[in-house]
Design an enzyme around this catalytic site. Structure first.
Site, PDB file in Angstrom:
ATOM      1  N   SER A  17      -9.668   2.002   2.772  1.00 26.41           N
ATOM      2  CA  SER A  17      -8.764   2.758   1.936  1.00 26.41           C
ATOM      3  C   SER A  17      -7.735   1.897   1.192  1.00 26.41           C
ATOM      4  CB  SER A  17      -8.015   3.792   2.787  1.00 26.41           C
ATOM      5  OG  SER A  17      -7.196   3.163   3.755  1.00 26.41           O
ATOM      6  N   SER A  49      -9.880  -0.415   6.984  1.00 23.30           N
ATOM      7  CA  SER A  49      -9.295  -0.340   5.637  1.00 23.30           C
ATOM      8  C   SER A  49      -8.597  -1.586   5.132  1.00 23.30           C
ATOM      9  CB  SER A  49      -8.319   0.823   5.555  1.00 23.30           C
ATOM     10  OG  SER A  49      -9.040   2.006   5.419  1.00 23.30           O
ATOM     11  N   LYS A  66       0.855  -1.182   0.000  1.00 25.01           N
ATOM     12  CA  LYS A  66       0.000   0.000   0.000  1.00 25.01           C
ATOM     13  C   LYS A  66       0.891   1.233   0.000  1.00 25.01           C
ATOM     14  CE  LYS A  66      -3.828   2.077   2.642  1.00 25.01           C
ATOM     15  NZ  LYS A  66      -4.735   1.902   3.812  1.00 25.01           N
TER      16      LYS A  66
HETATM   17  N1  GLN Z   1     -13.183   4.431   6.219  1.00 27.37           N
HETATM   18  C1  GLN Z   1     -12.506   4.836   7.396  1.00 27.37           C
HETATM   19  C2  GLN Z   1     -12.026   6.268   7.250  1.00 27.37           C
HETATM   20  O1  GLN Z   1     -12.312   6.835   6.274  1.00 27.37           O
HETATM   21  C3  GLN Z   1     -11.365   3.909   7.711  1.00 27.37           C
HETATM   22  C4  GLN Z   1     -10.140   4.179   6.926  1.00 27.37           C
HETATM   23  C5  GLN Z   1      -8.974   3.359   7.362  1.00 27.37           C
HETATM   24  O2  GLN Z   1      -9.133   2.339   8.046  1.00 27.37           O
HETATM   25  N2  GLN Z   1      -7.803   3.819   7.013  1.00 27.37           N
HETATM   26  O3  GLN Z   1     -11.398   6.807   8.093  1.00 27.37           O
END
Ligand code: GLN
Length: 498
Positions: A163, A187, A88
């Site tokens: 994400s 994410s 990532k």
């Molecule tokens: N969807 C969540 C956010 O927007 C989680 C994102 C994540 O786990 N990095 O913060």
């Protein structure tokens, strides 16, 4: 022989060890596939590309592969020698640019590798490239990337989740046998669910955060994404472990062999079923596969224990106060002086800060910086930030209460299958609400795993979530592996692979 991209991490490692294929051949095979799925900065993914990769460096990858072949020849190979992995783009890497999905870092190159990257490399893994993600990991659909959106390999008109959307899409499309992801509020688990793969977020502190670009430091955790629990166990064993000199929140517990319990029967396993995870908000096409998966576990000897996690809904406002608060602080370092983008011809220093940040950050990141700054400001701190911290503690206590009645907790990962690209892009709150089932374990710092358990509307994958008590990753992987031994959902492939 099976095509290289159809082999699991475990099988590929065995082929490499037996010298039936070389690390260089393997890297070349995957590089050719990855090259068809790259994203461009600020442009829609072109042609048949799913936009999963944001950086490739063939020379660096092949140099790593040659070194792996040399170690294989010399008998000094690591456990995963020559197996490709992609990271990532939130993990800093010396051999590849690191952008965190942001224009702010479009020209950034780190002088060092993140600990997680270095650990996987020290087991012999070869880095294929960097994977698309929401900007600074803020998002649930990968639509907040300054690169292109990523297309879901099961249906190119849909999001892959976020994400870690590039990670999930790349593994599902068999562009890489494994990827890293990060999970602050879901994410790893949610994109794994949306793309029909397996992913695990370990207990907070298991994996070092050193070199993982910070979003919300009290929540951020790294973890592996692959096609099966067996592969995730191998990867997790390699990437975890204390890092006391570099991440003071990394846990002082030794690295473990997370594969050790995979074969254990689940006879008598008590699976907690929180009523709040099965309310009206859960779409029928997700509920069906989840209930069938629970039945399959019961058929293997598990027992379902109904229970309550009464503050589940509060996880959304609590998380969306605390995560932006931490983000507003973490992202203050992007000021045009220390890292990345700097505006041209500012009038003075303040003007330089303002314009740099206005140009470098995308809308969602700016929204969160504003929310975070607001909830931390004088007069609002007690009403929002402090209150949210207290409820976070209660959410963690609710889980401890639940774990007196059960060994693991099971439920959906997300209320629906992956939605269409653009469907929720103008509605941040609709994105936040979709995180309801992943946020509680994040706030409590508990490990969570997502595994494919069926197909919902539009033939889209549905993920089952398993949540365990602190440091119970081996148990979660055991349950997931037992399920994957009895079922074949994790072997299903999207039609649209290259
Ligand atoms: N969807 C969540 C956010 O927007 C989680 C994102 C994540 O786990 N990095 O913060």
């Amino acid at each position: 022989m099976t095509a290289l991209h159809d082999l699991s991490v475990a099988a590929l490692a065995a082929e490499l060890r037996a010298k039936r294929v070389s690390a260089v051949e393997t890297a070349q095979h995957f590089l050719a596939r990855a090259a068809q799925h790259t994203a461009r900065l600020g442009a829609p993914a072109a042609g048949a590309s799913n936009g999963a990769f944001v950086a490739l460096n063939e020379d660096a990858t092949l140099a790593q592969a040659r070194a792996a072949d040399a170690r294989l020849a010399a008998g000094t190979a690591g456990r995963l020698e020559g197996v490709p992995i992609a990271h990532k783009d939130i993990f800093v890497t010396r051999d590849f640019p690191t952008t965190a999905g942001s224009k702010m870092l479009s020209n950034y190159r780190s002088p060092f590798d993140a600990t997680v990257v270095a650990r996987l490399a020290s087991e012999g893994m070869v880095t294929l490239g960097k994977l698309n993600c929401d900007e600074f990991a803020m998002g649930s659909g990968n639509e907040n990337s300054a690169w292109s959106a990523v297309r879901n390999p099961w249906d190119a008109s849909r999001i892959p989740g976020g994400s870690s959307g590039g990670s999930a899409a790349a593994v599902a499309a068999r562009l890489t046998p494994a990827a890293t992801g990060t999970d602050t509020g879901g994410s790893i688990r949610q994109p794994a669910s949306f793309c029909g793969i397996t992913g695990i977020k370990p207990t907070y502190g298991r994996a070092s955060r050193y070199g993982m670009i910070a979003y919300a430091s009290s929540l951020d955790q790294a973890g592996p994404m692959a096609r099966s629990a067996e592969d995730c166990a191998l990867l997790l064993s390699a990437l975890c472990g204390p890092d006391p000199d570099r991440d003071s929140t990394s846990l002082d517990v030794p690295a473990e062999d997370f594969s050790r319990d995979l074969q254990r029967p689940i006879q008598g396993l008590r699976i907690g079923i929180p009523a709040e995870f099965f309310g009206d908000g859960l779409a029928a096409d997700v509920r069906g596969p989840i209930e069938a998966a629970l039945q399959a576990l019961v058929d293997q000897g598990a027992v379902l224990v109904p229970l309550r996690l009464p503050r589940t809904e509060l996880a959304i406002p609590v998380y969306y106060i605390l995560a932006p608060a931490e983000a507003s602080s973490n992202l203050s370092r992007f000021d045009g002086v220390k890292f990345g983008h700097r505006t041209k011809n500012p009038a003075d220093l303040i003007d330089m800060y303002k314009k740099t940040r206005a140009e470098g950050f995308g809308d969602e990141v700016k929204r969160r910086i504003m929310i975070g700054t607001y909830v931390l400001s004088h007069g609002y701190y007690d009403a929002y930030y402090l209150q949210a911290q207290k409820i976070r503690r209660m959410i963690a206590s609710d889980f401890q209460q639940a774990f007196t009645q059960c060994d693991v907790i099971a439920g959906p990962v997300a209320p629906t299958v992956a939605w269409k690209i653009g469907e929720k892009s103008d509605d941040p709150v609709a994105n936040y609400l979709a995180d309801i089932f992943t946020l509680p374990a994040s706030l409590a710092g508990l490990p969570g795993l997502s595994l494919p358990c069926g197909l919902g509307a539009g033939g889209m994958p549905v993920g089952l979530q398993l949540i365990g008590n602190y440091l119970s990753e081996a148990r979660l992987l055991n349950v997931a592996h037992q399920y994957q031994t009895a079922t074949d959902w994790h072997t299903r492939q999207p039609g649209a692979t290259a």
